[in-house]
Design an enzyme around this catalytic site. Structure first.
Site, PDB file in Angstrom:
ATOM      1  N   GLY A 291     -27.327 135.333 -26.385  1.00  0.00           N
ATOM      2  CA  GLY A 291     -28.027 136.951 -25.966  1.00  0.00           C
ATOM      3  C   GLY A 291     -28.712 137.264 -26.753  1.00  0.00           C
ATOM      4  O   GLY A 291     -29.014 138.593 -26.876  1.00  0.00           O
TER       5      GLY A 291
ATOM      6  N   MET B  53     -29.313 137.513 -30.379  1.00  0.00           N
ATOM      7  CA  MET B  53     -30.375 137.841 -31.009  1.00  0.00           C
ATOM      8  C   MET B  53     -31.550 137.310 -30.545  1.00  0.00           C
ATOM      9  O   MET B  53     -32.058 136.691 -28.978  1.00  0.00           O
ATOM     10  CB  MET B  53     -30.143 136.857 -32.154  1.00  0.00           C
ATOM     11  CG  MET B  53     -28.925 137.853 -33.134  1.00  0.00           C
ATOM     12  SD  MET B  53     -28.357 136.579 -35.084  1.00  0.00           S
ATOM     13  CE  MET B  53     -27.698 135.293 -33.504  1.00  0.00           C
TER      14      MET B  53
ATOM     15  N   CYS C  28       4.469 148.420 -37.782  1.00  0.00           N
ATOM     16  CA  CYS C  28       4.437 149.814 -36.601  1.00  0.00           C
ATOM     17  C   CYS C  28       3.000 150.526 -36.083  1.00  0.00           C
ATOM     18  O   CYS C  28       3.317 151.491 -35.500  1.00  0.00           O
ATOM     19  CB  CYS C  28       5.880 150.241 -36.201  1.00  0.00           C
ATOM     20  SG  CYS C  28       5.876 151.983 -37.290  1.00  0.00           S
TER      21      CYS C  28
ATOM     22  N   SER D 260       9.550 149.832 -42.093  1.00  0.00           N
ATOM     23  CA  SER D 260       8.692 150.005 -41.113  1.00  0.00           C
ATOM     24  C   SER D 260       7.153 150.372 -41.289  1.00  0.00           C
ATOM     25  O   SER D 260       7.200 151.448 -41.932  1.00  0.00           O
ATOM     26  CB  SER D 260       9.204 150.580 -39.486  1.00  0.00           C
ATOM     27  OG  SER D 260       8.189 149.968 -39.027  1.00  0.00           O
TER      28      SER D 260
ATOM     29  N   ARG E 193     -21.756 123.440 -26.987  1.00  0.00           N
ATOM     30  CA  ARG E 193     -20.935 124.984 -27.499  1.00  0.00           C
ATOM     31  C   ARG E 193     -19.755 124.798 -26.483  1.00  0.00           C
ATOM     32  O   ARG E 193     -19.400 125.132 -25.800  1.00  0.00           O
ATOM     33  CB  ARG E 193     -21.638 126.253 -27.941  1.00  0.00           C
ATOM     34  CG  ARG E 193     -22.520 126.603 -26.700  1.00  0.00           C
ATOM     35  CD  ARG E 193     -22.507 128.190 -26.482  1.00  0.00           C
ATOM     36  NE  ARG E 193     -23.264 128.804 -25.693  1.00  0.00           N
ATOM     37  CZ  ARG E 193     -23.980 129.461 -25.816  1.00  0.00           C
ATOM     38  NH1 ARG E 193     -24.264 130.101 -26.587  1.00  0.00           N
ATOM     39  NH2 ARG E 193     -24.153 130.598 -24.583  1.00  0.00           N
TER      40      ARG E 193
ATOM     41  N   TYR F 148       8.771 141.810 -38.645  1.00  0.00           N
ATOM     42  CA  TYR F 148       8.729 141.720 -36.856  1.00  0.00           C
ATOM     43  C   TYR F 148       7.120 142.370 -37.293  1.00  0.00           C
ATOM     44  O   TYR F 148       6.650 143.056 -37.998  1.00  0.00           O
ATOM     45  CB  TYR F 148       9.426 142.555 -35.955  1.00  0.00           C
ATOM     46  CG  TYR F 148       9.608 143.597 -36.386  1.00  0.00           C
ATOM     47  CD1 TYR F 148       8.874 144.925 -36.229  1.00  0.00           C
ATOM     48  CD2 TYR F 148      10.654 143.828 -37.997  1.00  0.00           C
ATOM     49  CE1 TYR F 148       8.833 145.982 -36.548  1.00  0.00           C
ATOM     50  CE2 TYR F 148      10.631 145.169 -38.190  1.00  0.00           C
ATOM     51  CZ  TYR F 148       9.983 146.570 -37.616  1.00  0.00           C
ATOM     52  OH  TYR F 148      10.441 147.469 -38.115  1.00  0.00           O
TER      53      TYR F 148
ATOM     54  N   LYS G 269     -24.789 126.267 -33.246  1.00  0.00           N
ATOM     55  CA  LYS G 269     -26.209 125.709 -32.441  1.00  0.00           C
ATOM     56  C   LYS G 269     -26.529 123.782 -33.453  1.00  0.00           C
ATOM     57  O   LYS G 269     -27.424 123.455 -32.656  1.00  0.00           O
ATOM     58  CB  LYS G 269     -27.461 126.487 -31.871  1.00  0.00           C
ATOM     59  CG  LYS G 269     -28.324 125.686 -30.768  1.00  0.00           C
ATOM     60  CD  LYS G 269     -29.933 126.891 -31.094  1.00  0.00           C
ATOM     61  CE  LYS G 269     -29.184 128.350 -30.286  1.00  0.00           C
ATOM     62  NZ  LYS G 269     -29.813 128.323 -28.738  1.00  0.00           N
TER      63      LYS G 269
ATOM     64  N   ARG H 221     -35.444 129.573 -33.226  1.00  0.00           N
ATOM     65  CA  ARG H 221     -34.302 130.202 -32.132  1.00  0.00           C
ATOM     66  C   ARG H 221     -32.781 130.137 -32.947  1.00  0.00           C
ATOM     67  O   ARG H 221     -32.393 129.777 -33.558  1.00  0.00           O
ATOM     68  CB  ARG H 221     -33.081 129.098 -31.025  1.00  0.00           C
ATOM     69  CG  ARG H 221     -34.298 128.467 -30.246  1.00  0.00           C
ATOM     70  CD  ARG H 221     -34.357 127.219 -29.017  1.00  0.00           C
ATOM     71  NE  ARG H 221     -33.546 128.458 -28.092  1.00  0.00           N
ATOM     72  CZ  ARG H 221     -32.696 127.606 -27.137  1.00  0.00           C
ATOM     73  NH1 ARG H 221     -32.609 126.099 -27.145  1.00  0.00           N
ATOM     74  NH2 ARG H 221     -32.364 128.302 -26.264  1.00  0.00           N
TER      75      ARG H 221
ATOM     76  N   HIS I 121     -26.737 136.357 -18.017  1.00  0.00           N
ATOM     77  CA  HIS I 121     -27.097 137.142 -18.807  1.00  0.00           C
ATOM     78  C   HIS I 121     -25.501 137.623 -18.390  1.00  0.00           C
ATOM     79  O   HIS I 121     -24.556 138.026 -19.234  1.00  0.00           O
ATOM     80  CB  HIS I 121     -27.479 137.871 -19.642  1.00  0.00           C
ATOM     81  CG  HIS I 121     -27.250 138.508 -20.761  1.00  0.00           C
ATOM     82  ND1 HIS I 121     -27.015 140.049 -20.202  1.00  0.00           N
ATOM     83  CD2 HIS I 121     -27.165 139.167 -21.861  1.00  0.00           C
ATOM     84  CE1 HIS I 121     -26.455 140.335 -21.330  1.00  0.00           C
ATOM     85  NE2 HIS I 121     -26.328 139.605 -22.620  1.00  0.00           N
TER      86      HIS I 121
HETATM   87  C1  PEP Z   1       1.702 154.786 -38.230  1.00  0.00           C
HETATM   88  O1  PEP Z   1       1.600 156.067 -39.245  1.00  0.00           O
HETATM   89  O2  PEP Z   1       1.237 153.967 -38.754  1.00  0.00           O
HETATM   90  C2  PEP Z   1       2.794 155.400 -37.576  1.00  0.00           C
HETATM   91  C3  PEP Z   1       3.093 154.162 -36.908  1.00  0.00           C
HETATM   92  O3  PEP Z   1       2.990 156.695 -37.445  1.00  0.00           O
HETATM   93  P1  PEP Z   1       2.112 158.335 -35.931  1.00  0.00           P
HETATM   94  O4  PEP Z   1       0.943 157.072 -35.711  1.00  0.00           O
HETATM   95  O5  PEP Z   1       3.113 157.914 -35.489  1.00  0.00           O
HETATM   96  O6  PEP Z   1       1.892 158.704 -37.644  1.00  0.00           O
END
Ligand code: PEP
Ligand code: MG
Length: 876
Positions: free
Chosen positions: A102, A104, A832, A765, A337, A852, A23, A93, A455
């Site tokens: 809204g 604060m 993963c 992974s 904003r 990935y 702001k 403000r 709001h």
């Molecule tokens: C993990 O541990 O991050 C994972 C992907 O395996 P799980 O969640 O199945 O233990």
């Protein structure tokens, strides 16, 4: 030189948002652009942090600077604080770096006192306005600074209205306002045992302190957690000369967006109220007028405002959300904003602005919050069911989406029912910032009062939650737990449905259908795909989830949790037979039953993925998870399996572990029961061979992932089982199909020994769920019970299971990636764990150059955009 904690608006600019808050920085920027901004100054976020460092006290030097700047403000405005002859009134403000609408506190009309009010009333000839402003000030000061109940003040107003037989606040006259001032002060004294303070300078310092304090009120903390805003940012405080929208009929106040925040349509969009103060519009107490009507009421101010909107949008290259006040026909800008908008609007605005030549595609990609896309991925109403449903009322389409749930009337109820697994729609007269948790718990929000910028609407849009507001046909009887609309009664617990895109409310549950990616969404995601470096895979264990992920753009599966396949039908029986088997023959017989079932599962997944890579993770959980624990269930199962209950109970007991998360699970199962890994290898290899026969162009190369490995010898031991089994089948089938064996990195030791593991693993992974659990030593299943205390104590800001702990767990990932690559330069690296779908964590792993991330299907589009944003940021 002493540190500067206070800046005049004309000393700052838009780039100083970290110091001046959003702001403050934007007020400074608008001043710089020559726009009509009332004079003022900003107390920095550093001052707020110092306030907390100093044990919640505003230090002498900061107080000194504030008073110096107050002097300057008096000179600039020619008015004097507390001077009845020519009084300066200010607003105090909040304004953090990121907007927290809204959340604060704000205090308006500060500087008013009995003498000031009397003289202002005489001079302005408008005593009603003066005493209205005064009573508002007492109300806000008592609530924000002293923590008195807001409700009681509203009750006092209602009592007076009832006494006088008045319905509308506007019908209260000057004398009534004076009565309110008196009654409010009496209430103040009665509650606090002291008179309402009269010294405006002391009031101002208390107000500033209250705004600092409001940085840590419950709703601000909740909002920060929801929106990933660090608690150490602090809020700035803006002290600004008041201009009055409630001084008469040529005065007014409003909020407007340069484009429609619900749809993205490129038309000025907003609301205003004449003879009112800002809070009246956003609080939804009165239902305001459309901005276009301002053209007739105040043509000059309207034209000037339209020009300013245009300038601001071009200047910021983003849709703006502005607050303005008109005082005696003169326009003043109080805020600008970047406007909060629905996901649908965000995509349209981004695409339109690219087409208008205002921004490039990188800027467009950075303009949309990845998390926001979530609201576009969830079901919409089924068109036929919608036609058949009965519309009970139509109101403002404040935030799109399809919500269907049972009626509740309070935030507390919404939270409690949602915890019981119920879907609820929160029906309120109006919402206030205290309702935010209940709003988050509900499927949708329906309010009786309020406009598109109230709001409820703003917050719902921010959360991607469906909201219909201003449903004036509805009357609520909260005590009875009922609402009435057009002659019908709906009770607490009745089903209703809301369409946040049309504003229609339906008197029953309406069927929904899955979302699809098309139009602006599709175009935008294509830009994201062209820009990102990271590949996006999904975690999926069923053909249905896999197909959904592909529809959302997944490029492969990074994690098939095979145990999830074991729970249905014949498989759970076979796995139980395996667990209770007493001889190797019994074990082999059980595994032989499982193999074809598991193979069919894999074939289903391969088919759904249409040739995309699939990483199959071998059995991970402790075996006791497949057995019942309650005595009656054990007895039932024993009967079904033709064994004695005691015998089965003995097996259950023997599998009991004190600490199963660190127990007999992951590849440890394969070390003790090689038959399981053997069976799973046969199933994967045979499934891939079959699919390759059916679809020769897919050329599947199975990816086999071994969980919870901690040592090279352990990895080699299990890999040998896999290799021997696979090679035997391939030799029998005369196939040269390639397959790949890799490991998860889930225990800290694996991360440290990654250089060695890479000798045997073709890919890593990062299982960041377990890696976080074991690095912190926090149980994944129990940490939720005590982490809130860590947030309260400001030890951690975020759940490390949701957002990667970059400095600890991240360090292990970095180390493992470096060591793995040193051994095997082309090692394929991914994440993963849950963090694979978290934008902040994605940015971090993009920086490490991983290949990935893999996340649940519904987070795939979010990850695609987050990866594109990470690539853009890292290319700068
Ligand atoms: C993990 O541990 O991050 C994972 C992907 O395996 P799980 O969640 O199945 O233990
Ligand atoms: Mg794991």
């Amino acid at each position: 030189m002493e540190k500067k904690y206070v800046y005049l608006f004309n000393e700052g600019n838009a780039d100083m948002r970290e110091l001046l808050g959003g702001k403050g920085a934007n007020l400074a920027e608008m001043s710089k652009l020559g726009m009509p901004v009332p004079n003022g100054f900003t107390i920095t976020t550093e001052a707020c942090n110092k306030y907390y460092d100093d044990g919640e006290a505003i230090s002498e030097d900061i107080q000194k600077q504030i008073y110096e700047y107050l002097d300057i403000l008096e000179k600039e405005t020619g008015k004097k604080f507390g001077d009845p002859e020519n009084p300066l009134l200010v607003s105090v403000r909040s304004g953090a770096r990121a907007s927290m609408p809204g959340m604060m506190d704000t205090i308006l009309n500060l500087g008013i006192s009995d003498e000031v009010a009397a003289s202002m009333a005489e001079k302005s000839g408008n005593p009603r306005f003066v005493y209205d402003s005064y009573r508002r000030f007492i109300q806000m000061f008592s609530d924000v600074v002293k923590g008195l109940s807001k409700k009681r003040f509203e009750e006092i107003i209602d009592e007076l209205k009832a006494e006088k037989g008045i319905k509308n606040d506007l019908d209260l006259d000057a004398d009534d306002m004076k009565v309110l001032v008196k009654k409010f002060k009496e209430f103040y004294k009665q509650e606090l045992g002291e008179d309402f303070p009269a010294d405006p300078k002391a009031q101002m310092m208390e107000a500033i302190e209250a705004v600092f304090r409001s940085w840590n009120n419950e709703r601000a903390i909740f909002y920060r957690q929801q929106n990933d805003i660090p608690s150490d940012w602090g809020t700035a405080v803006n002290v600004q000369m008041m201009v009055f929208g409630n001084m008469g009929n040529d005065c007014g106040t409003g909020v407007a967006f340069t484009r429609n925040p619900a749809t993205g349509e490129n038309t000025l969009y907003g609301e205003f109220l004449m003879n009112a103060q800002g809070e009246d519009v956003v609080a939804g107490v009165r239902t305001p007028n459309k901005i276009s009507q301002l053209k007739e009421i105040a043509p000059q101010a309207f034209e000037q405002f339209v020009n300013i909107c245009d300038t601001l949008e071009h200047h910021y290259k983003n849709m703006q959300d502005m607050e303005f006040t008109i005082e005696n026909g003169r326009l003043y800008m109080l805020q600008t904003r970047n406007g909060k908008r629905t996901a649908q609007a965000a995509l349209k605005v981004a695409c339109d602005m690219v087409d208008e030549g205002l921004i490039n595609t990188d800027e467009a990609l950075l303009m949309v919050e990845p998390q926001q896309l979530d609201s576009l991925l969830h079901p919409m109403f089924d068109a036929d069911s919608l036609k058949a449903a009965e519309v009970i009322t139509t109101a403002l389409p404040a935030s799109p989406g399809a919500a269907c749930g049972q009626v509740v009337f309070s935030a507390e109820e919404a939270i409690a029912e949602a915890e019981n697994g119920k879907k609820v729609v929160l029906v309120r007269l109006e919402t206030s910032p205290e309702d935010i948790q209940g709003m988050a718990a509900a499927e949708g929000i329906l309010t009786v009062r309020g406009g598109m910028t109230s709001h409820a609407a703003v917050v719902a849009r921010g959360m991607g939650e469906c909201c219909v507001s201003g449903a004036g046909d509805i009357t609520i009887d909260e005590e009875k737990g009922e609402f009435y609309v057009n002659g019908q009664t709906f009770k607490r617990g009745d089903w209703i449905s809301l369409d946040g895109s049309t504003g229609k409310v339906y008197g029953q549950a309406v069927k929904t259908v899955p979302a699809e990616i098309s139009g602006d969404f599709e175009r935008f995601m294509k830009w994201a795909d062209d820009r990102r470096r990271l590949q996006i895979r999904t975690n999926a264990d069923t053909p249905r989830d896999a197909a959904q992920a592909v529809a959302f753009g997944a490029e492969g599966i990074g994690l098939v949790r095979t145990e999830h396949m074991f729970f249905d039908g014949d498989k759970i029986k076979a796995i139980r037979e395996m667990i209770v088997s007493k001889t190797p023959e019994q074990m082999d017989a059980a595994l032989a039953k499982l193999e074809p079932l598991q193979q069919a599962d894999f074939e289903g997944i391969y088919e759904a993925m249409e040739g995309r890579p699939v990483t199959v993770r071998y059995l991970d959980p402790p075996l006791h998870e497949f057995l019942p624990h309650k005595p009656e269930e054990v007895a039932d199962l024993a009967a079904e399996m033709g064994m004695e209950a005691e015998e089965l109970q003995a097996v259950v007991d023997s599998l009991h572990e004190v600490n199963p998360m660190m127990g007999h699970r992951g590849s440890r199962l394969a070390v003790s029961n090689p038959g399981i890994a053997k069976m799973q290898t046969e199933a994967v290899i045979r499934a891939a061979l079959n699919i390759n026969k059916k679809h020769p162009d897919w050329n599947l190369e199975p990816e086999i992932m071994l969980p919870l490995i901690g040592d090279l010898k352990e990895l080699k031991y299990v890999k040998k089982i896999v290799d021997e089994t696979a090679q035997k089948i391939l030799a029998e089938e005369g196939s040269d199909m390639k397959y790949h064996v890799g490991t998860m990195i889930e225990v800290p030791r694996a991360a440290l020994k990654a250089g060695e593991l890479a000798e045997a693993a073709e890919f890593f992974s990062f299982g960041t769920n377990d890696l976080t659990q074991l690095t912190f030593g926090f149980s994944r299943d129990d940490a939720g019970n005590f982490l809130p205390e860590y947030y309260d104590a400001k030890i951690y800001d975020q759940d490390p299971f949701a957002r990667l702990d970059q400095s600890g767990v991240g360090e292990l990932i970095k180390t493992a990636a470096e060591r793995g690559r040193a051994t095997r330069p082309d090692i394929h690296l991914g994440v993963c764990g849950e963090h694979g779908g978290d934008p902040n964590s994605i940015e971090f792993v993009d920086g490490l150059g991983l290949d990935y991330v893999s996340c649940s299907p519904y987070r795939v589009p979010i990850a695609r955009l987050a990866a594109a944003q990470a690539a853009i940021k890292h290319s700068k």
